[in-house]
Design a protein around this motif. Structure first.
Motif, PDB file in Angstrom:
ATOM      1  N   ARG A   1       0.348  -1.153  -0.079  1.00  0.00           N
ATOM      2  CA  ARG A   1      -0.607   0.554  -0.047  1.00  0.00           C
ATOM      3  C   ARG A   1       0.694   1.463   0.201  1.00  0.00           C
ATOM      4  O   ARG A   1       0.332   2.543  -0.915  1.00  0.00           O
ATOM      5  CB  ARG A   1      -0.498  -0.166   0.860  1.00  0.00           C
ATOM      6  CG  ARG A   1      -1.645  -1.233   1.004  1.00  0.00           C
ATOM      7  CD  ARG A   1      -3.157  -1.008   2.767  1.00  0.00           C
ATOM      8  NE  ARG A   1      -3.539  -1.689   2.713  1.00  0.00           N
ATOM      9  CZ  ARG A   1      -4.448  -1.979   3.707  1.00  0.00           C
ATOM     10  NH1 ARG A   1      -5.145  -1.248   4.166  1.00  0.00           N
ATOM     11  NH2 ARG A   1      -5.396  -3.122   4.005  1.00  0.00           N
ATOM     12  N   LEU A   2       1.554   0.996   1.150  1.00  0.00           N
ATOM     13  CA  LEU A   2       3.077   2.371   1.105  1.00  0.00           C
ATOM     14  C   LEU A   2       3.559   2.971  -0.659  1.00  0.00           C
ATOM     15  O   LEU A   2       3.620   3.855  -0.762  1.00  0.00           O
ATOM     16  CB  LEU A   2       3.992   1.924   1.990  1.00  0.00           C
ATOM     17  CG  LEU A   2       3.629   2.343   3.233  1.00  0.00           C
ATOM     18  CD1 LEU A   2       4.290   1.359   4.229  1.00  0.00           C
ATOM     19  CD2 LEU A   2       2.999   3.855   3.737  1.00  0.00           C
TER      20      LEU A   2
ATOM     21  N   GLN B   1       2.464   1.394  -3.259  1.00  0.00           N
ATOM     22  CA  GLN B   1       1.436   1.789  -4.874  1.00  0.00           C
ATOM     23  C   GLN B   1       0.827   3.008  -4.510  1.00  0.00           C
ATOM     24  O   GLN B   1       0.272   3.627  -5.462  1.00  0.00           O
ATOM     25  CB  GLN B   1       0.094   0.403  -4.593  1.00  0.00           C
ATOM     26  CG  GLN B   1       1.040  -0.847  -4.671  1.00  0.00           C
ATOM     27  CD  GLN B   1       0.247  -1.650  -4.610  1.00  0.00           C
ATOM     28  OE1 GLN B   1      -0.715  -1.683  -4.732  1.00  0.00           O
ATOM     29  NE2 GLN B   1       0.908  -3.124  -4.752  1.00  0.00           N
ATOM     30  N   VAL B   2       0.118   3.757  -3.036  1.00  0.00           N
ATOM     31  CA  VAL B   2      -0.261   4.291  -3.063  1.00  0.00           C
ATOM     32  C   VAL B   2      -0.303   6.251  -2.517  1.00  0.00           C
ATOM     33  O   VAL B   2       0.519   7.697  -2.799  1.00  0.00           O
ATOM     34  CB  VAL B   2      -1.726   4.457  -2.765  1.00  0.00           C
ATOM     35  CG1 VAL B   2      -2.353   5.049  -1.839  1.00  0.00           C
ATOM     36  CG2 VAL B   2      -2.338   3.469  -2.707  1.00  0.00           C
ATOM     37  N   TRP B   3       0.918   5.392  -1.037  1.00  0.00           N
ATOM     38  CA  TRP B   3       0.904   6.871  -0.330  1.00  0.00           C
ATOM     39  C   TRP B   3       3.013   7.718  -1.564  1.00  0.00           C
ATOM     40  O   TRP B   3       2.908   8.463  -1.375  1.00  0.00           O
ATOM     41  CB  TRP B   3       2.434   6.160   1.184  1.00  0.00           C
ATOM     42  CG  TRP B   3       2.787   7.192   2.184  1.00  0.00           C
ATOM     43  CD1 TRP B   3       1.138   7.696   3.179  1.00  0.00           C
ATOM     44  CD2 TRP B   3       3.695   7.825   2.142  1.00  0.00           C
ATOM     45  NE1 TRP B   3       2.161   8.759   4.062  1.00  0.00           N
ATOM     46  CE2 TRP B   3       3.307   8.991   3.030  1.00  0.00           C
ATOM     47  CE3 TRP B   3       4.768   7.917   1.757  1.00  0.00           C
ATOM     48  CZ2 TRP B   3       4.248   9.766   3.837  1.00  0.00           C
ATOM     49  CZ3 TRP B   3       5.661   9.124   2.385  1.00  0.00           C
ATOM     50  CH2 TRP B   3       5.691   9.911   2.902  1.00  0.00           C
ATOM     51  N   HIS B   4       3.629   6.259  -1.176  1.00  0.00           N
ATOM     52  CA  HIS B   4       4.925   7.337  -1.602  1.00  0.00           C
ATOM     53  C   HIS B   4       4.809   7.826  -3.164  1.00  0.00           C
ATOM     54  O   HIS B   4       4.992   9.159  -3.502  1.00  0.00           O
ATOM     55  CB  HIS B   4       5.760   5.614  -2.339  1.00  0.00           C
ATOM     56  CG  HIS B   4       6.138   5.821  -1.060  1.00  0.00           C
ATOM     57  ND1 HIS B   4       7.239   6.745  -0.476  1.00  0.00           N
ATOM     58  CD2 HIS B   4       6.315   4.506  -0.208  1.00  0.00           C
ATOM     59  CE1 HIS B   4       8.025   6.176   0.944  1.00  0.00           C
ATOM     60  NE2 HIS B   4       7.727   4.989   0.656  1.00  0.00           N
ATOM     61  N   PRO B   5       3.878   7.522  -4.238  1.00  0.00           N
ATOM     62  CA  PRO B   5       3.374   8.604  -5.219  1.00  0.00           C
ATOM     63  C   PRO B   5       2.646   9.487  -5.384  1.00  0.00           C
ATOM     64  O   PRO B   5       3.239  10.321  -6.028  1.00  0.00           O
ATOM     65  CB  PRO B   5       2.269   7.051  -6.161  1.00  0.00           C
ATOM     66  CG  PRO B   5       3.128   5.508  -6.178  1.00  0.00           C
ATOM     67  CD  PRO B   5       3.409   5.774  -4.492  1.00  0.00           C
ATOM     68  N   TYR B   6       1.451   9.843  -4.131  1.00  0.00           N
ATOM     69  CA  TYR B   6       1.304  10.404  -3.766  1.00  0.00           C
ATOM     70  C   TYR B   6       1.815  11.805  -3.210  1.00  0.00           C
ATOM     71  O   TYR B   6       2.167  13.062  -3.964  1.00  0.00           O
ATOM     72  CB  TYR B   6      -0.447  10.596  -2.204  1.00  0.00           C
ATOM     73  CG  TYR B   6      -0.875  11.899  -2.325  1.00  0.00           C
ATOM     74  CD1 TYR B   6      -2.267  11.756  -3.313  1.00  0.00           C
ATOM     75  CD2 TYR B   6      -0.429  12.859  -1.555  1.00  0.00           C
ATOM     76  CE1 TYR B   6      -2.924  12.611  -3.431  1.00  0.00           C
ATOM     77  CE2 TYR B   6      -1.184  13.736  -1.264  1.00  0.00           C
ATOM     78  CZ  TYR B   6      -2.562  14.398  -2.198  1.00  0.00           C
ATOM     79  OH  TYR B   6      -3.176  15.207  -1.727  1.00  0.00           O
TER      80      TYR B   6
END
Length: 286
Positions: free
Chosen positions: A132-133, A135-140
């Motif tokens: 999740r980190l 795929q979502v957190w780092h890209p954002y």
């Protein structure tokens, strides 16, 4: 996850150092989350900043980028540090020094939604959390950093307006008996995240359309405000919390009948904030 983590809306011509972000308005709930949750589809949305991305949707037409999460806060909280991992929820996490957000179940992978209601039936494997980190957190946050760096390079300053909504009851609880209840709470971590001039301008923009404004109570700003607010390098962050009762029915999570009117009001606020800073841009921005 196959779906994008966020939507990025860019203006045809970027003529203001202001950037708008909405990290908690995501509503694309993965089936993998819903199938493992103890909550029904309405309850799991109780911590979502529903419609905040819509309220600020005109920012690109007014010269400012808008970064809006697609993935919901119940799945991953983009306004938390990536290392705020909850040992009560995630397998293989050792207990760290006390963190009140994590202890209350509101780490980067939330354990609860509003009013402390548990999201999951059991624990999550650490590998899934890392996915999740990644795929979502780092890209954002990569996208957010890029936008702020671009503003600094173009204009010599960057101003992030971090857009949120707050439950009406949060204001009821914290309102002083002898003062009107605020409609909007601005958070600048008591001056650590933005210059007073910037916060004054944001406050004036809301007051100009008739909204009552308070500062730093009960919300002073969380991870995004803390991590990106660097007034000494002309990078400012102001967190905005808008009373949900002004534009939606919190019980049904549906827009009020006069939502369009409030949307236009917020568009006027955006125009004032973005336009005020556009007037001060250096010639190098041409």
């Amino acid at each position: 996850m196959a779906q994008p983590a966020f939507d990025l809306y860019l203006p045809d011509r970027r003529d203001t150092p202001v950037v708008f972000s909405s990290p908690h308005s995501g509503k694309d709930y993965p089936l993998s989350l819903l199938s493992r949750s103890t909550l029904d589809e309405r309850s799991i949305r109780s911590s979502e900043d529903a419609y905040v991305d819509v309220l600020f949707s005109q920012a690109p037409q007014l010269g400012a980028p808008l970064l809006a999460a697609r993935v919901p806060r119940a799945f991953i909280d983009l306004n938390r540090s990536a290392d705020e991992l909850d040992p009560a929820l995630i397998e293989g996490i050792l207990r760290a020094p006390h963190n009140p957000r994590v202890s209350s179940g509101l780490g980067v992978i939330p354990r609860v939604v509003a009013n402390g209601r548990p999201i999951y039936r059991g624990k999550l494997p650490l590998r899934e959390v890392h996915d999740r980190l990644e795929q979502v957190w780092h890209p954002y946050h990569d996208a957010l950093r890029t936008l702020l760096d671009e503003s600094l390079n173009l204009f010599g300053e960057a101003i992030l307006i971090d857009c949120h909504s707050m439950p009406h009851e949060a204001i009821e609880t914290h309102a002083r008996s002898n003062q009107p209840r605020p409609d909007v709470v601005l958070g600048d971590r008591f001056g650590a995240a933005a210059s007073r001039i910037v916060v004054d301008e944001v406050e004036a923009a809301f007051e100009q359309v008739g909204l009552r404004v308070a500062r730093n109570a009960p919300f002073a700003g969380a991870y995004i405000t803390q991590a990106y607010g660097r007034p000494s390098r002309n990078q400012h962050v102001v967190q905005i919390e808008i009373d949900r009762a002004l534009y939606m029915d919190e019980a049904t999570i549906q827009p009020r009948a006069d939502f369009a009117d409030f949307h236009r009001l917020i568009t006027d606020v955006i125009a004032t904030i973005a336009g005020g800073r556009a007037q001060n841009r250096p010639l190098a921005a041409e």
